[in-house]
Design a protein around this motif. Structure first.
Motif, mmCIF file in Angstrom:
data_model
loop_
_atom_site.group_PDB
_atom_site.id
_atom_site.type_symbol
_atom_site.label_atom_id
_atom_site.label_comp_id
_atom_site.label_asym_id
_atom_site.label_seq_id
_atom_site.Cartn_x
_atom_site.Cartn_y
_atom_site.Cartn_z
ATOM 1 N N GLY A 18 16.932 11.943 -53.426
ATOM 2 C CA GLY A 18 17.655 13.112 -53.575
ATOM 3 C C GLY A 18 18.983 12.341 -53.560
ATOM 4 O O GLY A 18 19.356 11.155 -53.156
ATOM 5 N N VAL A 19 19.947 13.066 -54.288
ATOM 6 C CA VAL A 19 21.266 12.751 -54.155
ATOM 7 C C VAL A 19 22.315 13.937 -53.860
ATOM 8 O O VAL A 19 21.779 15.031 -54.238
ATOM 9 N N ILE A 20 23.407 13.645 -52.805
ATOM 10 C CA ILE A 20 23.910 14.775 -52.262
ATOM 11 C C ILE A 20 25.306 14.267 -52.170
ATOM 12 O O ILE A 20 25.691 13.099 -52.687
ATOM 13 N N THR A 21 26.167 15.367 -52.076
ATOM 14 C CA THR A 21 27.634 14.876 -51.811
ATOM 15 C C THR A 21 28.094 15.403 -50.291
ATOM 16 O O THR A 21 26.928 15.880 -49.676
ATOM 17 N N SER A 22 29.050 15.164 -49.937
ATOM 18 C CA SER A 22 29.354 15.776 -48.513
ATOM 19 C C SER A 22 29.231 17.339 -48.361
ATOM 20 O O SER A 22 29.195 17.781 -47.142
ATOM 21 N N ASN A 23 29.382 18.065 -49.442
ATOM 22 C CA ASN A 23 29.304 19.459 -49.420
ATOM 23 C C ASN A 23 27.740 20.004 -49.422
ATOM 24 O O ASN A 23 27.605 20.952 -49.037
ATOM 25 N N GLY A 24 26.937 19.132 -50.417
ATOM 26 C CA GLY A 24 25.790 19.792 -50.623
ATOM 27 C C GLY A 24 24.959 18.899 -51.707
ATOM 28 O O GLY A 24 25.442 17.842 -51.850
ATOM 29 N N ILE A 25 23.614 19.538 -52.205
ATOM 30 C CA ILE A 25 23.081 18.726 -53.051
ATOM 31 C C ILE A 25 23.284 18.891 -54.368
ATOM 32 O O ILE A 25 24.121 19.412 -54.827
ATOM 33 N N VAL A 26 23.053 17.434 -54.853
ATOM 34 C CA VAL A 26 23.440 17.374 -56.476
ATOM 35 C C VAL A 26 22.278 17.292 -57.240
ATOM 36 O O VAL A 26 22.312 18.036 -58.457
ATOM 37 N N GLY A 27 21.120 16.401 -56.978
ATOM 38 C CA GLY A 27 20.258 16.548 -57.924
ATOM 39 C C GLY A 27 19.070 15.559 -57.540
ATOM 40 O O GLY A 27 19.097 15.046 -56.190
ATOM 41 N N LEU A 87 37.286 13.016 -47.890
ATOM 42 C CA LEU A 87 36.764 11.986 -46.744
ATOM 43 C C LEU A 87 37.386 12.578 -45.644
ATOM 44 O O LEU A 87 36.545 12.546 -44.567
ATOM 45 N N ILE A 88 38.610 12.944 -45.407
ATOM 46 C CA ILE A 88 39.078 13.211 -44.204
ATOM 47 C C ILE A 88 38.224 14.535 -43.529
ATOM 48 O O ILE A 88 38.023 14.520 -42.523
ATOM 49 N N GLN A 89 38.195 15.539 -44.655
ATOM 50 C CA GLN A 89 37.256 16.611 -44.225
ATOM 51 C C GLN A 89 36.019 16.209 -43.878
ATOM 52 O O GLN A 89 35.350 16.752 -42.595
ATOM 53 N N GLU A 90 35.076 15.379 -44.379
ATOM 54 C CA GLU A 90 34.017 15.022 -43.689
ATOM 55 C C GLU A 90 33.972 14.298 -42.631
ATOM 56 O O GLU A 90 33.298 14.549 -41.599
ATOM 57 N N ASN A 91 35.041 13.272 -42.309
ATOM 58 C CA ASN A 91 35.213 12.584 -41.074
ATOM 59 C C ASN A 91 35.556 13.597 -39.981
ATOM 60 O O ASN A 91 34.846 13.554 -38.902
ATOM 61 N N VAL A 92 36.140 14.647 -40.127
ATOM 62 C CA VAL A 92 36.595 15.863 -38.981
ATOM 63 C C VAL A 92 35.159 16.292 -38.672
ATOM 64 O O VAL A 92 34.872 16.273 -37.333
ATOM 65 N N PHE A 93 34.303 16.701 -40.042
ATOM 66 C CA PHE A 93 32.906 17.329 -39.428
ATOM 67 C C PHE A 93 32.079 16.406 -38.889
ATOM 68 O O PHE A 93 31.285 16.769 -37.903
ATOM 69 N N LEU A 94 31.980 15.236 -39.027
ATOM 70 C CA LEU A 94 30.977 14.174 -38.436
ATOM 71 C C LEU A 94 31.819 13.836 -36.925
ATOM 72 O O LEU A 94 30.835 13.655 -36.090
ATOM 73 N N ARG A 95 33.045 14.026 -36.937
ATOM 74 C CA ARG A 95 33.353 13.662 -35.521
ATOM 75 C C ARG A 95 33.129 14.843 -34.584
ATOM 76 O O ARG A 95 32.769 14.490 -33.624
ATOM 77 N N LYS A 96 33.262 15.991 -35.079
ATOM 78 C CA LYS A 96 32.783 17.178 -34.323
ATOM 79 C C LYS A 96 31.251 16.926 -33.848
ATOM 80 O O LYS A 96 31.114 17.170 -32.786
ATOM 81 N N GLU A 97 30.344 16.760 -34.949
ATOM 82 C CA GLU A 97 28.863 16.571 -34.468
ATOM 83 C C GLU A 97 28.883 15.335 -33.510
ATOM 84 O O GLU A 97 28.084 15.610 -32.555
ATOM 85 N N LEU A 98 29.600 14.061 -33.490
ATOM 86 C CA LEU A 98 29.223 13.146 -32.653
ATOM 87 C C LEU A 98 29.948 13.704 -31.409
ATOM 88 O O LEU A 98 29.128 13.457 -30.240
ATOM 89 N N GLU A 99 30.877 14.456 -31.302
ATOM 90 C CA GLU A 99 31.208 14.825 -29.970
ATOM 91 C C GLU A 99 30.006 15.679 -29.426
ATOM 92 O O GLU A 99 29.805 15.466 -28.052
ATOM 93 N N ALA A 100 29.603 16.536 -30.013
ATOM 94 C CA ALA A 100 28.633 17.401 -29.579
ATOM 95 C C ALA A 100 27.400 16.603 -29.205
ATOM 96 O O ALA A 100 26.918 16.907 -27.797
ATOM 97 N N TYR A 101 26.972 15.412 -29.834
ATOM 98 C CA TYR A 101 25.900 14.511 -29.370
ATOM 99 C C TYR A 101 26.334 14.069 -28.006
ATOM 100 O O TYR A 101 25.508 14.079 -26.928
ATOM 101 N N LYS A 102 27.663 13.479 -27.941
ATOM 102 C CA LYS A 102 27.980 12.815 -26.923
ATOM 103 C C LYS A 102 27.986 14.011 -25.328
ATOM 104 O O LYS A 102 27.362 13.511 -24.338
#
Lengths: 168, 274
Positions: free
Chosen positions: B136-145, B70-85
């Motif tokens: 579709g079903v995914i995880t934070s890393n990629g697709i599942v099924g 979850l922390i890894q995903e948060n870091v990734f999303l935060r980076k994206e958010l900053e880019a949007y800002k």
């Protein structure tokens, strides 16, 4: 069957199903090898018990494993076949008069016991994996899965029988 | 008449066996095709309940790992958010009014398999959480099924590790697309077939979803190219190393495409007209 036999068989049914779906289905040894211990129910079902009853119970047993594993009806089909052919295997391994001699799987000589269990497990696994894989192009995978899972199951069935055999 | 009756009584075991065997065989054949596993599936009250009980116990042992993810995903999303800002130069949009075609529903995996040839997962969200077939079903890393069966509180997902699965995918740096299938050999390697030979493929290139179907949005990560070869009809067949660890799934997201119904009905209409 008397009352205590009925109760012990009902418990055996429930415990074996739960053990199979909650623990043994998740072993995945070396990626694909799972033991299927639940057919112990069919193996140790009273030898002089009602044959129609055994067929119906085996069907329900397989169906409940299928229900948990999303596998259609492959376990039900495999269980049905070994339940139907069980008298044949019994005759082959314990001799023609097994019904009158009151043979018990636990007390029979070791070689007869090995023959009986191996036949039952091998046939069950062969049907199980052919129905699961369902294509002749993967025949090597089929034979490999059957062989390795059978060895695992046979060992486990033997250990369970030894563990729960009463010394009397 | 009596003879027929005697025949039935004499062969009652065989008849019983034959009827039940036929029944289970039909169930087996049904389970080999998508969308027809309605009758027997682990998305039911009994097995769903028992699997939920199992998961409730098991989740405690994986909490630490789950937190890390979850922390890894948060870091990734935060980076994206900053880019949007940065893009919007200070005008951060209000997320509650932001229009998005997709809605994400989080769900817990209560049963998972990866060692069979047709693997199916069970998740603890169903029709009452507006999960429906073909999402579709995914995880934070990629697709599942893809969801293939729904009950009130549970749903089953046809995993990408299923010989029936076919998912549109393409190489990230070009628009050449193909279909992602699985050859049952390894739970972390899938096959991407029919990539045009004109495409430039290199080992290590990223594979993403194509976005041509209504199931997955475009650009979701699938994996990287592990090896490739030129197939029979001069198309590339790629081995794809999956990003998602299919052997270790706990939390997943179900993707609802709000426009799916509209697109599908439109496509059906134009098909009918022809």
């Amino acid at each position: 069957m008397n009352n205590s036999e009925i109760i012990s068989n009902v418990f055996r049914f429930i415990i074996l199903v739960l053990l199979q779906v909650l623990i043994l289905n998740n072993i995945n040894f070396l990626g694909y090898i799972n033991p299927y211990l639940y057919i112990l129910f069919i193996i140790v079902f009273p030898l002089n018990g009602n044959k129609s009853l055994l067929i119906i119970l085996s069907f329900l047993l397989g169906l409940s494993i299928d229900l948990f594993g999303n596998s259609g009806g492959i376990h039900a089909a495999a269980c049905l076949v070994i339940a139907y052919l069980r008298p044949l295997f019994l005759k082959f391994s314990f001799g023609v008069s097994y019904e009158y001699n009151m043979v018990k799987v636990n007390k029979a000589p070791l070689t007869e016991r090995i023959t009986y269990i191996t036949l039952m497990v091998l046939l069950h696994h062969l049907i199980l994996f052919s129905l699961e894989i369902f294509s002749f192009s993967h025949i090597l995978l089929l034979l490999k899965s059957t062989l390795f899972s059978s060895i695992f199951s046979i060992v486990l069935v033997f250990c369970t029988l030894l563990l729960f055999s009463r010394k009397s | 008449m009596q003879q027929i009756l005697f025949f039935f009584i004499r062969n009652k075991n065989f008849l019983l066996f034959a009827v039940l065997f036929l029944f289970s065989f039909v169930l087996t054949v049904q389970s080999h095709s998508f969308h027809s596993t309605k009758f027997m599936s682990s998305a039911n009250f009994l097995s769903g309940g028992i699997f939920t009980f199992k998961t409730n116990i098991n989740t405690y042992f994986g909490l630490e790992e789950e937190n890390k993810k979850l922390i890894q995903e948060n870091v990734f999303l935060r980076k994206e958010l900053e880019a949007y800002k940065m893009d919007a130069a200070g005008k951060a949009p209000d997320t509650s009014t932001l229009h998005s075609k997709y809605r994400f529903i989080d769900a817990q995996v209560i049963n998972n398999s990866y060692s069979k040839t047709k693997n199916i997962l069970t998740i603890q969200k169903g029709a009452s959480d507006s999960v429906s077939i073909d999402m579709g079903v995914i995880t934070s890393n990629g697709i599942v099924g893809i969801v293939n069966n729904v009950s009130k509180n549970y749903a089953t997902v046809q995993s990408i590790l299923n010989t029936n699965s076919q998912i549109n995918a393409r190489v990230k740096n070009s628009n050449h697309f193909g279909s992602l299938t699985w050859d049952t050999k390894k739970p972390n390697v899938a096959q991407l077939n029919d990539i045009n030979r004109l495409a430039s493929v290199k080992v290590g290139d990223t594979i993403i979803t194509d976005g041509k179907s209504t199931i997955f949005p475009e650009g979701l990560f699938i994996g990287t190219i592990k090896a490739f070869e030129l197939g029979e009809n001069d198309n590339y067949n790629l081995d794809v190393q999956l990003f998602t660890d299919m052997t270790n799934l706990k939390h997943v997201y179900v993707i609802e495409n709000k426009d799916a119904e509209e697109i599908q009905s439109l496509e059906k209409e134009s098909e009918d007209e022809q």
